[in-house]
Design an enzyme around this catalytic site. Structure first.
Site, mmCIF file in Angstrom:
data_model
loop_
_atom_site.group_PDB
_atom_site.id
_atom_site.type_symbol
_atom_site.label_atom_id
_atom_site.label_comp_id
_atom_site.label_asym_id
_atom_site.label_seq_id
_atom_site.Cartn_x
_atom_site.Cartn_y
_atom_site.Cartn_z
ATOM 1 N N GLU A 61 0.825 -1.207 0.000
ATOM 2 C CA GLU A 61 0.000 0.000 0.000
ATOM 3 C C GLU A 61 0.859 1.256 0.000
ATOM 4 O O GLU A 61 0.534 2.241 -0.668
ATOM 5 C CB GLU A 61 -0.950 0.013 1.190
ATOM 6 C CG GLU A 61 -1.874 1.210 1.140
ATOM 7 C CD GLU A 61 -3.132 1.051 1.961
ATOM 8 O OE1 GLU A 61 -3.888 2.035 2.014
ATOM 9 O OE2 GLU A 61 -3.363 -0.030 2.524
ATOM 10 N N HIS A 88 -0.514 -13.779 -0.846
ATOM 11 C CA HIS A 88 0.768 -14.163 -0.264
ATOM 12 C C HIS A 88 1.146 -15.525 -0.852
ATOM 13 O O HIS A 88 0.421 -16.498 -0.677
ATOM 14 C CB HIS A 88 0.667 -14.234 1.257
ATOM 15 C CG HIS A 88 0.156 -12.961 1.847
ATOM 16 N ND1 HIS A 88 0.934 -11.830 1.989
ATOM 17 C CD2 HIS A 88 -1.077 -12.613 2.305
ATOM 18 C CE1 HIS A 88 0.223 -10.863 2.522
ATOM 19 N NE2 HIS A 88 -1.013 -11.318 2.726
ATOM 20 N N HIS A 105 -3.701 1.512 -14.576
ATOM 21 C CA HIS A 105 -4.715 2.459 -15.051
ATOM 22 C C HIS A 105 -4.451 3.812 -14.408
ATOM 23 O O HIS A 105 -4.218 3.887 -13.208
ATOM 24 C CB HIS A 105 -6.112 1.978 -14.676
ATOM 25 C CG HIS A 105 -7.183 3.018 -14.858
ATOM 26 N ND1 HIS A 105 -7.641 3.396 -16.100
ATOM 27 C CD2 HIS A 105 -7.841 3.773 -13.953
ATOM 28 C CE1 HIS A 105 -8.580 4.347 -15.934
ATOM 29 N NE2 HIS A 105 -8.709 4.587 -14.652
ATOM 30 N N GLY A 107 -6.528 7.166 -14.449
ATOM 31 C CA GLY A 107 -7.659 8.000 -14.833
ATOM 32 C C GLY A 107 -7.612 9.338 -14.117
ATOM 33 O O GLY A 107 -6.708 9.607 -13.331
#
Length: 138
Positions: A61, A88, A105, A107
């Site tokens: 993250e 995992h 992506h 956008g």
């Protein structure tokens, strides 16, 4: 800004955060990718003495979110994570893991990143997908 300055700026964001606690460090950046590393030691273990999946997810993250911030490069926007999924695949007891984020992506309002977590021998430890939303700062 050259690569060394860029990495220093990115690593400066880590101070007094979970990233500093986990010793996550940005180590490479290119035109379409961002890489960070994290040591595998007792600070990131689960009770069985192997890399905790939550630490791996935090690494994924971190790299995916910071990549959105860095590549968007718009101080009027805020990046927030919408979804993180992670598989995992292999355990790790010691050494280092690397996370490389590549954009799938881009956008105006969402970014989608694939984040591969590998070890020093390029073994795939985990694979993740993170979706970020792009918001106007208030």
């Amino acid at each position: 800004m050259n690569k060394k300055e860029t990495l220093a700026k990115l690593n400066n964001f880590n101070k007094n955060t979970l990233m500093e606690t986990l010793a996550i460090e940005f180590v490479n950046v290119g035109d379409d990718f961002l890489v960070a590393k994290m040591p595998v030691n007792s600070k990131v273990y689960q009770p069985y003495g192997i890399l905790h999946g939550g630490a791996t997810a935090a690494l994924a993250e971190t790299v995916g979110s910071c990549a959105s911030v860095f590549f968007l490069n718009d101080e009027t926007k805020a990046i927030k994570g919408l979804e993180l999924s992670i598989n995992h695949l292999k355990s790790k007891k010691e050494g280092v893991v690397f996370a490389i984020a590549r954009q799938m992506h881009k956008g105006r309002t969402t970014h989608l990143w694939e984040v591969k977590i590998t070890d020093e021998d390029d073994n795939l430890i985990a694979i993740s997908k993170i979706t970020n939303i792009i918001l106007d700062k208030k």
